[in-house]
Design an enzyme around this catalytic site. Structure first.
Site, PDB file in Angstrom:
ATOM      1  N   TRP A 184       0.858  -1.185   0.000  1.00  0.00           N
ATOM      2  CA  TRP A 184       0.000   0.000   0.000  1.00  0.00           C
ATOM      3  C   TRP A 184       0.894   1.235   0.000  1.00  0.00           C
ATOM      4  O   TRP A 184       1.843   1.308   0.777  1.00  0.00           O
ATOM      5  CB  TRP A 184      -0.919   0.029   1.221  1.00  0.00           C
ATOM      6  CG  TRP A 184      -1.650   1.334   1.288  1.00  0.00           C
ATOM      7  CD1 TRP A 184      -2.684   1.730   0.503  1.00  0.00           C
ATOM      8  CD2 TRP A 184      -1.338   2.452   2.133  1.00  0.00           C
ATOM      9  NE1 TRP A 184      -3.045   3.018   0.812  1.00  0.00           N
ATOM     10  CE2 TRP A 184      -2.250   3.480   1.808  1.00  0.00           C
ATOM     11  CE3 TRP A 184      -0.386   2.686   3.136  1.00  0.00           C
ATOM     12  CZ2 TRP A 184      -2.238   4.729   2.438  1.00  0.00           C
ATOM     13  CZ3 TRP A 184      -0.375   3.923   3.777  1.00  0.00           C
ATOM     14  CH2 TRP A 184      -1.295   4.922   3.422  1.00  0.00           C
ATOM     15  N   GLU A 225      -3.113  -2.871  -2.456  1.00  0.00           N
ATOM     16  CA  GLU A 225      -4.253  -2.333  -1.687  1.00  0.00           C
ATOM     17  C   GLU A 225      -4.611  -0.940  -2.192  1.00  0.00           C
ATOM     18  O   GLU A 225      -3.796  -0.020  -2.140  1.00  0.00           O
ATOM     19  CB  GLU A 225      -3.866  -2.280  -0.207  1.00  0.00           C
ATOM     20  CG  GLU A 225      -4.940  -1.664   0.685  1.00  0.00           C
ATOM     21  CD  GLU A 225      -4.533  -1.612   2.166  1.00  0.00           C
ATOM     22  OE1 GLU A 225      -3.389  -2.020   2.495  1.00  0.00           O
ATOM     23  OE2 GLU A 225      -5.350  -1.155   2.972  1.00  0.00           O
ATOM     24  N   LYS A 227      -6.969   2.651  -2.423  1.00  0.00           N
ATOM     25  CA  LYS A 227      -7.571   3.563  -1.459  1.00  0.00           C
ATOM     26  C   LYS A 227      -8.262   4.707  -2.176  1.00  0.00           C
ATOM     27  O   LYS A 227      -7.853   5.117  -3.255  1.00  0.00           O
ATOM     28  CB  LYS A 227      -6.493   4.101  -0.514  1.00  0.00           C
ATOM     29  CG  LYS A 227      -7.083   4.806   0.675  1.00  0.00           C
ATOM     30  CD  LYS A 227      -6.061   4.992   1.777  1.00  0.00           C
ATOM     31  CE  LYS A 227      -6.726   5.700   2.948  1.00  0.00           C
ATOM     32  NZ  LYS A 227      -5.890   5.781   4.117  1.00  0.00           N
ATOM     33  N   ASP A 258      -9.512  -3.130   1.418  1.00  0.00           N
ATOM     34  CA  ASP A 258      -9.602  -2.641   2.795  1.00  0.00           C
ATOM     35  C   ASP A 258     -11.008  -2.080   2.948  1.00  0.00           C
ATOM     36  O   ASP A 258     -11.419  -1.191   2.202  1.00  0.00           O
ATOM     37  CB  ASP A 258      -8.531  -1.568   3.034  1.00  0.00           C
ATOM     38  CG  ASP A 258      -8.546  -1.028   4.460  1.00  0.00           C
ATOM     39  OD1 ASP A 258      -9.619  -0.602   4.914  1.00  0.00           O
ATOM     40  OD2 ASP A 258      -7.485  -1.018   5.109  1.00  0.00           O
ATOM     41  N   HIS A 261     -11.785   1.723   2.731  1.00  0.00           N
ATOM     42  CA  HIS A 261     -11.204   2.541   1.665  1.00  0.00           C
ATOM     43  C   HIS A 261     -12.147   2.892   0.527  1.00  0.00           C
ATOM     44  O   HIS A 261     -11.700   3.214  -0.561  1.00  0.00           O
ATOM     45  CB  HIS A 261      -9.984   1.831   1.066  1.00  0.00           C
ATOM     46  CG  HIS A 261      -8.796   1.833   1.971  1.00  0.00           C
ATOM     47  ND1 HIS A 261      -7.561   1.397   1.585  1.00  0.00           N
ATOM     48  CD2 HIS A 261      -8.659   2.237   3.256  1.00  0.00           C
ATOM     49  CE1 HIS A 261      -6.713   1.511   2.589  1.00  0.00           C
ATOM     50  NE2 HIS A 261      -7.363   2.014   3.617  1.00  0.00           N
ATOM     51  N   HIS A 285      -8.386  -6.378   4.205  1.00  0.00           N
ATOM     52  CA  HIS A 285      -8.098  -5.689   5.452  1.00  0.00           C
ATOM     53  C   HIS A 285      -9.453  -5.350   6.028  1.00  0.00           C
ATOM     54  O   HIS A 285     -10.162  -4.498   5.485  1.00  0.00           O
ATOM     55  CB  HIS A 285      -7.331  -4.379   5.206  1.00  0.00           C
ATOM     56  CG  HIS A 285      -5.861  -4.542   5.234  1.00  0.00           C
ATOM     57  ND1 HIS A 285      -4.999  -3.483   5.074  1.00  0.00           N
ATOM     58  CD2 HIS A 285      -5.084  -5.641   5.412  1.00  0.00           C
ATOM     59  CE1 HIS A 285      -3.753  -3.928   5.147  1.00  0.00           C
ATOM     60  NE2 HIS A 285      -3.778  -5.230   5.339  1.00  0.00           N
ATOM     61  N   ASP A 293     -12.752   8.511   8.316  1.00  0.00           N
ATOM     62  CA  ASP A 293     -11.611   7.720   8.754  1.00  0.00           C
ATOM     63  C   ASP A 293     -11.927   6.240   8.564  1.00  0.00           C
ATOM     64  O   ASP A 293     -13.082   5.829   8.549  1.00  0.00           O
ATOM     65  CB  ASP A 293     -11.301   8.021  10.219  1.00  0.00           C
ATOM     66  CG  ASP A 293      -9.927   7.487  10.597  1.00  0.00           C
ATOM     67  OD1 ASP A 293      -9.118   7.254   9.684  1.00  0.00           O
ATOM     68  OD2 ASP A 293      -9.667   7.293  11.785  1.00  0.00           O
ATOM     69  N   ASP A 295     -10.096   3.532  10.195  1.00  0.00           N
ATOM     70  CA  ASP A 295      -9.352   2.586  11.014  1.00  0.00           C
ATOM     71  C   ASP A 295      -9.876   2.406  12.431  1.00  0.00           C
ATOM     72  O   ASP A 295      -9.112   2.353  13.378  1.00  0.00           O
ATOM     73  CB  ASP A 295      -7.868   2.973  11.016  1.00  0.00           C
ATOM     74  CG  ASP A 295      -7.306   2.926   9.602  1.00  0.00           C
ATOM     75  OD1 ASP A 295      -7.374   1.865   8.990  1.00  0.00           O
ATOM     76  OD2 ASP A 295      -6.831   3.965   9.114  1.00  0.00           O
ATOM     77  N   ASP A 325      -7.098  -4.468  10.076  1.00  0.00           N
ATOM     78  CA  ASP A 325      -6.305  -3.242   9.967  1.00  0.00           C
ATOM     79  C   ASP A 325      -7.034  -2.087  10.633  1.00  0.00           C
ATOM     80  O   ASP A 325      -7.929  -1.493  10.045  1.00  0.00           O
ATOM     81  CB  ASP A 325      -6.065  -2.918   8.474  1.00  0.00           C
ATOM     82  CG  ASP A 325      -5.230  -1.656   8.306  1.00  0.00           C
ATOM     83  OD1 ASP A 325      -4.630  -1.207   9.298  1.00  0.00           O
ATOM     84  OD2 ASP A 325      -5.193  -1.120   7.184  1.00  0.00           O
TER      85      ASP A 325
HETATM   86  C1  RNT Z   1      -3.829   2.706   4.944  1.00  0.00           C
HETATM   87  C2  RNT Z   1      -3.909   1.267   4.615  1.00  0.00           C
HETATM   88  C3  RNT Z   1      -2.776   0.429   5.120  1.00  0.00           C
HETATM   89  C4  RNT Z   1      -2.331   0.800   6.525  1.00  0.00           C
HETATM   90  C5  RNT Z   1      -1.394  -0.175   7.168  1.00  0.00           C
HETATM   91  C6  RNT Z   1      -0.708   0.380   8.350  1.00  0.00           C
HETATM   92  O1  RNT Z   1      -4.970   3.385   4.664  1.00  0.00           O
HETATM   93  O2  RNT Z   1      -5.119   0.745   5.075  1.00  0.00           O
HETATM   94  O3  RNT Z   1      -3.093  -0.909   5.028  1.00  0.00           O
HETATM   95  O4  RNT Z   1      -3.422   0.971   7.382  1.00  0.00           O
HETATM   96  O5  RNT Z   1      -0.536  -0.675   6.232  1.00  0.00           O
HETATM   97 ZN    ZN Z   2      -5.384  -1.397   5.040  1.00  0.00          ZN
END
Ligand code: RNT
Ligand code: ZN
Length: 417
Positions: A184, A225, A227, A258, A261, A285, A293, A295, A325
């Site tokens: 990523w 990955e 985004k 993810d 994302h 992920h 956000d 995460d 993640d």
């Molecule tokens: C960032 C991605 C990535 C990170 C990690 C730390 O938006 O999701 O995967 O969160 O690699």
């Molecule tokens: Zn991620």
């Protein structure tokens, strides 16, 4: 097993059996699923390089006491978390967690710099996954890496990408378990770019160089990955979904989705069957998006159930590489891990306890009212009784009990840091 738990379990089993669901088979299947637990929840993505601020458009907010400050503390915290999570799993690490005596820059990393992790994993029967770290580094200070206009900077990151593949391959070889090497990059622009094409062309070329060398596919697989945006990179990200989808399809690389994302109303679950029709494997992920956000700690809620349900009804538990993640620095970090991991497992159990064939037959026959009624009834089935039994059999505390262990650990260990 305690008598009341046994009675509850038997009752649940009977109810599911009446729907044509075999609870014992579901528990067997769940026991085989290894989820990749991300090491970076333990220290807010700091790593061992003393790199300073986290960069790349991601942020860990909060300052809950007790964060792991070094390898010893991180290993101890991971052990604590795994002691409260049923089953055997994998550990997902980042290049910035290399264990080196002197400073080794990212383009010069080698498998030996991760020996401590391999030993840790081996002793505990864990697998290891890997991620090159394209952020929190002076050469990524302007938010650009593999798409950078400066050839030298691109070259540095290409070398890092290649090194990472060698490291992941060594993990697979050493541990006898497939290792995922997930790439990523944060590259993007805060404001509307004047050129969307050229940065993507540069990224494409960099990736071709990184993946040019053949690696042993029995030991490692690569993923990319995508985004939608990052903080400070709101208008454009070079590695968009369409870019990587196409790149992966043509280059023997997996897509990693993810779940944080995408556009807030976009369903990640819906993408799973589409991708599985064209690719042998898919990586995830799992995270929880909240507004802008991505995460937050994974909770047991609808989107998670949908993701798990798609994996199970595509019969793809062995084709989808599930990783977590998230990074929350505002709560006990071990509790965050345990909540996320157990919720992922709960969602898989929920999915494994659905009568998929029966429901699909209703869909094909156009019996949509019956399909709706059956599913709604299943939502209140005694999943918790089956889950408690799974915890008991795996020798970990049930939901109501494990937090006490974490509180004790906080008092005895974390508070003294
Ligand atoms: C960032 C991605 C990535 C990170 C990690 C730390 O938006 O999701 O995967 O969160 O690699
Ligand atoms: Zn991620």
């Amino acid at each position: 097993m305690a008598k009341t738990m046994m009675t509850r379990f038997d009752g649940a089993k009977e109810m599911y059996a009446r729907q044509g669901v075999d609870v014992d088979a579901a528990l067997d299947d769940l026991n085989k699923v290894r989820i990749s637990m991300h090491c970076w929840q333990g220290d807010d993505v700091s790593g061992f390089e003393n790199a300073g601020e986290l960069s790349g458009g991601i942020a860990a907010t909060g300052n809950y006491p007790g964060k792991a400050r070094n390898r010893r503390e991180l290993f101890a915290d991971i052990d604590k978390a795994f002691s409260l999570i049923p089953g055997k799993h994998k550990l997902n690490i980042h290049a910035c967690y290399a264990v080196t005596e002197q400073k080794v820059d990212r383009n010069e990393l080698e498998p030996k710099h991760f020996d401590a992790w391999v030993q840790f994993a081996r002793e505990r029967g864990l697998g290891l996954d890997f991620n090159p770290t394209f952020f929190s580094h002076p050469k990524a200070a302007d938010g650009l890496t593999l798409s950078h206009p400066d050839k030298n900077i691109r070259q540095f990151w290409i070398e890092h990408g290649k090194a990472s593949r060698r490291i992941a391959e060594s993990f697979g070889k050493e541990l006898g378990m497939l290792s995922l090497n997930n790439l990523w990059i944060p590259d993007g622009y805060k404001d509307v770019p004047a050129d969307r094409y050229t940065p993507r062309a540069r990224l494409k070329e960099s990736l071709h160089e990184i993946y040019a060398e053949k690696r042993d596919r029995n030991c490692m697989v690569d993923s990319v990955e995508s985004k939608f945006f990052g903080i400070g990179l709101e208008s454009y990200t070079v590695g968009s979904h369409e870019f990587y989808l196409d790149f992966a399809a043509r280059n023997d690389v997996l897509c990693l989705l993810d779940s944080g994302h995408y556009h807030p109303t976009e369903s990640i679950a819906d993408k799973i069957p589409s991708l599985l029709l064209f690719s042998q494997r898919l990586a995830l992920h799992v995270t929880r998006a909240v507004r802008w956000d991505s995460d937050h700690v994974v909770l047991y809620e609808n989107e998670l159930q949908e993701i798990a349900t798609e994996i199970v009804r595509c019969k793809a538990l062995d084709r989808v590489l599930i990783g977590l993640d998230f990074f929350d620095a505002s709560i006990n970090r071990i509790a965050a891990w345990v909540v996320g991991m157990r919720n992922m497992q709960k969602a898989l159990l929920y999915a494994l306890l659905l009568p998929h064939e029966k429901l699909a037959a209703m869909q094909d026959a156009g019996r949509f009212s019956e399909m709706m009624v059956t599913r709604e009834a299943l939502k209140l089935f005694p999943l918790g009784d089956v889950w408690d039994c799974f915890c008991e059999v795996n020798d970990v505390p049930v939901d109501a009990d494990w937090f006490r262990d974490v509180q004790e650990y906080e008092r005895d260990v974390l508070a003294k840091r």
